[in-house]
Design an enzyme around this catalytic site. Structure first.
Site, short mmCIF file in Angstrom:
data_model
loop_
_atom_site.label_atom_id
_atom_site.label_comp_id
_atom_site.label_asym_id
_atom_site.label_seq_id
_atom_site.Cartn_x
_atom_site.Cartn_y
_atom_site.Cartn_z
N ARG A 61 0.85 -1.19 0.00
CA ARG A 61 0.00 0.00 0.00
C ARG A 61 0.89 1.24 0.00
O ARG A 61 2.10 1.14 0.12
CB ARG A 61 -1.03 0.00 1.15
CG ARG A 61 -0.67 -0.66 2.45
CD ARG A 61 0.33 0.05 3.30
NE ARG A 61 0.08 1.45 3.41
CZ ARG A 61 1.01 2.36 3.61
NH1 ARG A 61 2.29 2.00 3.69
NH2 ARG A 61 0.72 3.63 3.71
N GLY A 62 0.21 2.41 -0.13
CA GLY A 62 0.98 3.65 -0.32
C GLY A 62 1.08 3.85 -1.82
O GLY A 62 1.43 2.92 -2.57
N ASP A 251 -2.03 10.58 -2.20
CA ASP A 251 -2.42 9.54 -3.15
C ASP A 251 -2.70 10.10 -4.53
O ASP A 251 -2.62 9.39 -5.52
CB ASP A 251 -3.65 8.79 -2.63
CG ASP A 251 -3.23 7.85 -1.54
OD1 ASP A 251 -3.10 8.29 -0.38
OD2 ASP A 251 -2.97 6.67 -1.86
O1 MRU Z 1 -4.67 3.12 2.22
P1 MRU Z 1 -3.18 3.35 2.13
O2 MRU Z 1 -2.43 2.80 3.29
O3 MRU Z 1 -2.64 2.88 0.80
O4 MRU Z 1 -3.03 4.93 2.16
C1 MRU Z 1 -1.73 5.47 1.99
C2 MRU Z 1 -1.68 6.95 2.14
O5 MRU Z 1 -2.68 7.61 2.31
C3 MRU Z 1 -0.33 7.57 1.97
O6 MRU Z 1 -0.24 8.74 2.73
C4 MRU Z 1 -0.10 7.93 0.50
O7 MRU Z 1 -0.35 6.85 -0.33
C5 MRU Z 1 1.28 8.43 0.26
S1 MRU Z 1 2.48 7.13 0.34
C6 MRU Z 1 4.00 7.80 -0.04
#
Ligand code: MRU
Length: 360
Positions: A61-62, A251
């Site tokens: 994720r991220g 995102d």
């Molecule tokens: O649901 P997730 O854990 O994928 O959400 C991730 C985030 O909101 C992060 O802040 C974003 O993807 C930036 S990662 C460098």
């Protein structure tokens, strides 16, 4: 006699968020983030369903890491389909379409798939085996570029932090979320490397606790001082003067600088504005969506009710309760002090500044 001061600083304990193992055929290896911080287990993805499932359930994720996983996911889906040009084209299209359905908000996923599509088109007329090899090179290139962009974000962002700064972050935008050091956390790691004493407050980040489980885990392994707080404590912690800067990831960032990031980010931005705390967003160019102007037009993923009602074991709500579980929110550009990109810093983002910054 040696004193504790004369001891060398402890080495960070490295880990690999994701990597391609072998050549062709090969497999995508992912650190299963659903099991952290308790267990460090690596998943082996050998089918498109493996990759799709890993993205959907947040094993990887991220935003940048999702994009890289999707690029390697394309190889997983096509590497055995080299009998004919038609076979390969069909497998490629099916794989791209499937992976595009995994999660809707992080634009890096679509950016990476578009890049693989463009490369596939360029390779028209080449033998299938060669095409797959060149596409693997492209996925590796996407991974390597992201690593370098994290370094650049870290360098630019570190200049905004001073010795002794206490940084608040939300969710996880670190090495676990990218192909390198991270985005928001790259700023911290880089400032620490420069010799500044920087510490972090990590919002726990309900409902899936990316802050408590992941940000705390990776900062602790890197020996960066970190304090976990519950999301509802941010206002008090700012009012007590404990935060010098907020740094978060993104995102998707629209052309006018509105930021989609983990649910709760908007609340933090409002509190930062109220308390006069600078609010920084760190992200590479691949997180910018130049085709979308306003944050309100970004598709926000809604996730299962169980993440709220029984996220990690026992039920914490009455049975049959209604829930609402948007995974992301929008922070308007007006609440953002600056966006830290791999190409430098955009202060007080507006559509004009964003487009000029990237020449888009
Ligand atoms: O649901 P997730 O854990 O994928 O959400 C991730 C985030 O909101 C992060 O802040 C974003 O993807 C930036 S990662 C460098």
């Amino acid at each position: 006699m040696a004193t504790s001061d004369s001891k060398a600083a402890p080495e960070p304990q490295p880990f690999e968020t994701l990597r391609w193992r072998g050549e062709l055929p090969g497999e995508l290896i992912l650190l299963d983030q659903t099991l952290l911080p308790g267990e460090e287990t690596y998943l082996v993805c050998r089918t498109v369903s493996d990759v799709f499932g890993a993205i959907r359930r947040l094993s990887v994720r991220g935003a940048p890491a999702i994009g890289i996983a999707a690029a390697f996911g394309v190889i997983v889906g096509i590497q055995e389909a080299t009998r004919s040009e038609e076979d390969l084209t069909r497998a490629f299209q099916e794989t791209v379409d499937r992976l595009a359905e995994s999660r809707p908000t992080a634009v890096n996923l679509f950016w990476a798939l578009d890049r693989m599509k463009a490369r596939f088109a360029e390779l028209s007329g080449k033998p299938p085996v060669e095409k797959v090899q060149r596409l693997l090179d492209e996925a590796r290139q996407i991974h390597e570029e992201d690593r370098q962009q994290c370094e650049a974000i870290g360098r630019h962002g570190a200049e905004l932090l001073s010795d002794g700064h206490r940084v608040l972050t939300h969710c996880n935008a670190g090495a676990l979320a990218t192909g390198g050091l991270g985005t928001a956390l790259a700023v911290v790691y880089s400032a620490v490397r420069d010799g500044k004493k920087v510490s972090v407050y990590a919002n726990e980040t309900r409902p899936l606790l990316q802050g408590a489980r992941l940000t705390a885990w990776e900062l602790q392994r890197s020996h960066v001082p970190v304090t976990v707080i519950c999301d509802g404590m941010v206002g008090t912690v700012m009012r007590q003067g404990r935060i010098d800067a907020v740094v978060v990831g993104a995102d998707r960032i629209t052309a006018r600088g509105d930021v989609a990031n983990k649910i709760g980010t908007y609340t933090v931005s409002v509190l930062a504005k109220t308390h006069g705390v600078p609010f920084y967003v760190a992200a590479p160019e691949s997180t910018f969506d130049f085709a979308t102007l306003h944050g309100d037009d970004v598709t926000i993923e809604e996730r299962a009710a169980e993440e709220i009602t029984q996220g990690f074991g026992p039920r914490t709500t009455p049975d049959d309760i209604d829930t609402y579980n948007p995974a992301f929110d929008i922070t308007p550009a007006e609440n953002i002090t600056a966006i830290i990109t791999d190409r430098g810093v955009i202060r007080g983002p507006t559509e004009e500044k964003v487009r000029v910054h990237f020449g888009r």
